[in-house]
Design a protein around this motif. Structure first.
Motif, PDB file in Angstrom:
ATOM      1  N   GLN A  58       0.826  -1.204   0.000  1.00 31.76           N
ATOM      2  CA  GLN A  58       0.000   0.000   0.000  1.00 31.76           C
ATOM      3  C   GLN A  58       0.860   1.254   0.000  1.00 31.76           C
ATOM      4  OE1 GLN A  58      -3.516   0.204  -0.286  1.00 31.76           O
ATOM      5  NE2 GLN A  58      -2.778   2.239  -0.857  1.00 31.76           N
ATOM      6  N   SER A  61       2.193   1.744  -3.458  1.00 34.39           N
ATOM      7  CA  SER A  61       1.142   2.268  -4.327  1.00 34.39           C
ATOM      8  C   SER A  61       0.935   3.764  -4.089  1.00 34.39           C
ATOM      9  CB  SER A  61      -0.162   1.510  -4.089  1.00 34.39           C
ATOM     10  OG  SER A  61      -1.205   2.063  -4.848  1.00 34.39           O
ATOM     11  N   ASP A  62       0.924   4.153  -2.829  1.00 29.97           N
ATOM     12  CA  ASP A  62       0.741   5.566  -2.491  1.00 29.97           C
ATOM     13  C   ASP A  62       1.893   6.414  -3.034  1.00 29.97           C
ATOM     14  OD1 ASP A  62      -1.571   4.808  -1.158  1.00 29.97           O
ATOM     15  OD2 ASP A  62      -0.651   4.902   0.840  1.00 29.97           O
ATOM     16  N   GLN A  65       1.754   6.458  -6.845  1.00 29.94           N
ATOM     17  CA  GLN A  65       0.478   6.967  -7.346  1.00 29.94           C
ATOM     18  C   GLN A  65      -0.028   6.144  -8.528  1.00 29.94           C
ATOM     19  OE1 GLN A  65      -1.798   9.587  -6.196  1.00 29.94           O
ATOM     20  NE2 GLN A  65      -0.662   8.675  -4.506  1.00 29.94           N
ATOM     21  N   SER A 111      -4.430   0.140  -4.583  1.00 33.38           N
ATOM     22  CA  SER A 111      -4.617   1.417  -5.288  1.00 33.38           C
ATOM     23  C   SER A 111      -4.188   2.558  -4.382  1.00 33.38           C
ATOM     24  CB  SER A 111      -6.080   1.586  -5.688  1.00 33.38           C
ATOM     25  OG  SER A 111      -6.451   0.554  -6.587  1.00 33.38           O
ATOM     26  N   PRO A 112      -3.662   3.629  -4.961  1.00 30.74           N
ATOM     27  CA  PRO A 112      -3.223   4.765  -4.150  1.00 30.74           C
ATOM     28  C   PRO A 112      -4.370   5.389  -3.376  1.00 30.74           C
ATOM     29  CG  PRO A 112      -2.899   5.209  -6.506  1.00 30.74           C
ATOM     30  CD  PRO A 112      -3.479   3.842  -6.381  1.00 30.74           C
ATOM     31  N   LYS A 113      -4.055   5.822  -2.195  1.00 28.35           N
ATOM     32  CA  LYS A 113      -5.054   6.514  -1.358  1.00 28.35           C
ATOM     33  C   LYS A 113      -4.783   7.999  -1.350  1.00 28.35           C
ATOM     34  CE  LYS A 113      -5.983   2.656   1.658  1.00 28.35           C
ATOM     35  NZ  LYS A 113      -5.976   2.123   2.988  1.00 28.35           N
TER      36      LYS A 113
END
Length: 113
Positions: A58, A61-62, A65, A111-113
């Motif tokens: 995660q 991903s963040d 992006q 998925s990016p948060k």
């Protein structure tokens, strides 16, 4: 080397900073590859032991992006070697690489948060 620590910094803070450093280094490598290839990154497809850790995936991903997509089989290097051997001339376990499409199943996607 950790700098700027206070009495409120706990072990978890230090570990998180190590993980973020790992992810930031990956991001630097990705940015260099994107620049050299003149391509946009749509999905980062990952494998290896670290992919079993959802927190790291995660964070990656963040930082990137973009979606980070794991595989059902984390240690896929051995599978790749077996596939290459099976495609070798005179071995031909599989007639062509096209016969292998869809054999490696997608695992978790972050998925990016």
């Amino acid at each position: 080397l950790f700098m700027g620590l206070s009495q409120y910094v706990k072990r978890g803070h230090l570990l998180r900073s190590i993980v973020e450093g790992f992810c930031m280094r990956n991001l630097q490598a990705l940015e260099a590859m994107k620049k050299d290839a003149e391509l946009e990154l749509k999905t980062l497809k990952v494998d290896g032991g670290v992919t079993v850790n959802p927190v790291i995936m995660q964070i990656q991903s963040d930082f990137a992006q973009t979606d980070v997509q794991g595989k059902e089989i984390q240690e896929i290097t051995g599978l790749g070697s077996a596939i290459a051997a099976g495609l070798a001339k005179d071995v031909e376990v599989w007639p062509s690489i096209d016969d292998l499409k869809g054999k490696v199943k997608i695992g978790a996607t972050y998925s990016p948060k």
